[in-house]
Write a protein that holds these residues in place. Structure first.
Motif, PDB file in Angstrom:
ATOM      1  N   SER A 293       2.335 -11.540   9.222  1.00  0.00           N
ATOM      2  CA  SER A 293       1.826 -10.162   9.235  1.00  0.00           C
ATOM      3  C   SER A 293       2.708  -9.257   8.380  1.00  0.00           C
ATOM      4  CB  SER A 293       1.773  -9.631  10.661  1.00  0.00           C
ATOM      5  OG  SER A 293       0.841 -10.345  11.421  1.00  0.00           O
ATOM      6  N   ALA A 294       4.012  -9.437   8.515  1.00  0.00           N
ATOM      7  CA  ALA A 294       4.933  -8.636   7.697  1.00  0.00           C
ATOM      8  C   ALA A 294       4.732  -8.948   6.222  1.00  0.00           C
ATOM      9  CB  ALA A 294       6.372  -8.906   8.111  1.00  0.00           C
TER      10      ALA A 294
ATOM     11  N   THR B 145       2.840  -7.562   0.883  1.00  0.00           N
ATOM     12  CA  THR B 145       2.009  -7.954  -0.256  1.00  0.00           C
ATOM     13  C   THR B 145       1.048  -6.834  -0.609  1.00  0.00           C
ATOM     14  OG1 THR B 145       2.121 -10.273   0.343  1.00  0.00           O
ATOM     15  CG2 THR B 145       0.303  -9.627  -1.058  1.00  0.00           C
ATOM     16  N   GLN B 146       0.484  -6.221   0.413  1.00  0.00           N
ATOM     17  CA  GLN B 146      -0.510  -5.177   0.192  1.00  0.00           C
ATOM     18  C   GLN B 146       0.121  -3.884  -0.308  1.00  0.00           C
ATOM     19  OE1 GLN B 146      -3.685  -5.900   0.560  1.00  0.00           O
ATOM     20  NE2 GLN B 146      -4.431  -3.893  -0.008  1.00  0.00           N
TER      21      GLN B 146
ATOM     22  N   ALA C  82      -0.245  -0.152  10.247  1.00  0.00           N
ATOM     23  CA  ALA C  82      -0.121  -0.146  11.702  1.00  0.00           C
ATOM     24  C   ALA C  82      -1.089  -1.141  12.327  1.00  0.00           C
ATOM     25  CB  ALA C  82      -0.370   1.257  12.246  1.00  0.00           C
ATOM     26  N   MET C  83      -2.306  -1.201  11.827  1.00  0.00           N
ATOM     27  CA  MET C  83      -3.285  -2.137  12.373  1.00  0.00           C
ATOM     28  C   MET C  83      -2.892  -3.582  12.054  1.00  0.00           C
ATOM     29  SD  MET C  83      -5.123  -0.276  14.096  1.00  0.00           S
ATOM     30  CE  MET C  83      -6.438  -1.320  14.612  1.00  0.00           C
ATOM     31  N   THR C  84      -2.340  -3.827  10.881  1.00  0.00           N
ATOM     32  CA  THR C  84      -1.873  -5.174  10.538  1.00  0.00           C
ATOM     33  C   THR C  84      -0.734  -5.590  11.474  1.00  0.00           C
ATOM     34  OG1 THR C  84      -2.477  -4.852   8.231  1.00  0.00           O
ATOM     35  CG2 THR C  84      -0.922  -6.614   8.694  1.00  0.00           C
ATOM     36  N   ALA C  85       0.189  -4.672  11.707  1.00  0.00           N
ATOM     37  CA  ALA C  85       1.301  -4.975  12.619  1.00  0.00           C
ATOM     38  C   ALA C  85       0.793  -5.185  14.039  1.00  0.00           C
ATOM     39  CB  ALA C  85       2.330  -3.843  12.585  1.00  0.00           C
ATOM     40  N   ALA C  86      -0.143  -4.353  14.477  1.00  0.00           N
ATOM     41  CA  ALA C  86      -0.682  -4.501  15.829  1.00  0.00           C
ATOM     42  C   ALA C  86      -1.436  -5.823  15.975  1.00  0.00           C
ATOM     43  CB  ALA C  86      -1.599  -3.334  16.167  1.00  0.00           C
TER      44      ALA C  86
ATOM     45  N   THR D 179       1.511  -1.434 -10.958  1.00  0.00           N
ATOM     46  CA  THR D 179       1.083  -2.832 -11.018  1.00  0.00           C
ATOM     47  C   THR D 179      -0.314  -2.969 -11.605  1.00  0.00           C
ATOM     48  OG1 THR D 179       2.362  -3.315  -9.067  1.00  0.00           O
ATOM     49  CG2 THR D 179       0.668  -4.888  -9.649  1.00  0.00           C
ATOM     50  N   TYR D 180      -1.195  -2.039 -11.339  1.00  0.00           N
ATOM     51  CA  TYR D 180      -2.588  -2.194 -11.754  1.00  0.00           C
ATOM     52  C   TYR D 180      -2.906  -1.501 -13.081  1.00  0.00           C
ATOM     53  CZ  TYR D 180      -3.109  -3.901  -7.060  1.00  0.00           C
ATOM     54  OH  TYR D 180      -2.980  -4.623  -5.906  1.00  0.00           O
TER      55      TYR D 180
END
Length: 182
Positions: A164-165, A170-171, A30-34, A178-179
């Motif tokens: 941003s998307a 990616t995150q 949400a913060m990345t999108a904002a 994966t890890y």
């Protein structure tokens, strides 16, 4: 209690801060999108401001062009006035000296003064018009530049949103294992 993280009270957003992975992931996304939306909004606002500045500069250039034309006209009229005075002075001096001012050398001199004065008056008008055209061209370029910056801001804002998307995917769009190394 120390392990009530997943109890009814522990899941309450208002009881305390939730640090479980799902809440953190949703909050981060949400913060990345904002942040992306705010950056895109700033980019669009910058494009709109550039367009408005270009339009304002064009309007100012049009006003300055009108003043340049008027200044050229005023100089032309002043040159014509000085030419008429010089012609009158030459005629009066010739007549005062006892010469027929309408014949021979005095008439030629007055004609030359008139030609030269007319040339200078036309040059004054040309210079005023030339400055006017230059100012109008500068205004048109400023307006075009502002419009182009606004158009480019749409693409830049779209790129910011896409970035941003992409950052969110990616995150958090990786497969679960994966890890894992074993």
């Amino acid at each position: 209690m120390w392990n009530d993280r997943y109890s009814g009270e522990g899941l309450s957003l208002w009881g305390r801060v939730n640090l479980d992975p799902a809440t953190l992931m949703v909050g981060t996304m949400a913060m990345t999108a904002a942040g992306g939306a705010a950056s895109a909004a700033g980019t669009l606002a910058g494009g709109n401001a550039a367009q408005q500045a270009g339009q304002l500069m064009n309007q100012q250039a049009i006003q300055n062009a009108a003043q340049a034309t008027a200044s050229g006209q005023r100089k032309m009229l002043d040159t014509q006035d000085r030419t008429r005075m010089a012609m009158s002075t030459a005629t009066a001096r010739a007549a005062g000296g006892g010469v027929d001012a309408g014949l021979g050398s005095p008439a030629t001199d007055v004609g030359d003064i008139a030609k030269r004065g007319s040339y200078h008056a036309l040059m004054d008008m040309f210079n005023g018009e030339s400055e006017s055209v230059g100012l109008r061209n500068q205004g048109a370029v400023a307006e075009w530049e502002g419009n182009t910056k606004q158009d480019n801001s749409y693409l830049a804002a779209a790129g910011t949103l896409a970035g941003s998307a992409g950052s969110m995917f990616t995150q958090y769009g990786r497969p679960y294992n994966t890890y894992r190394t074993t």
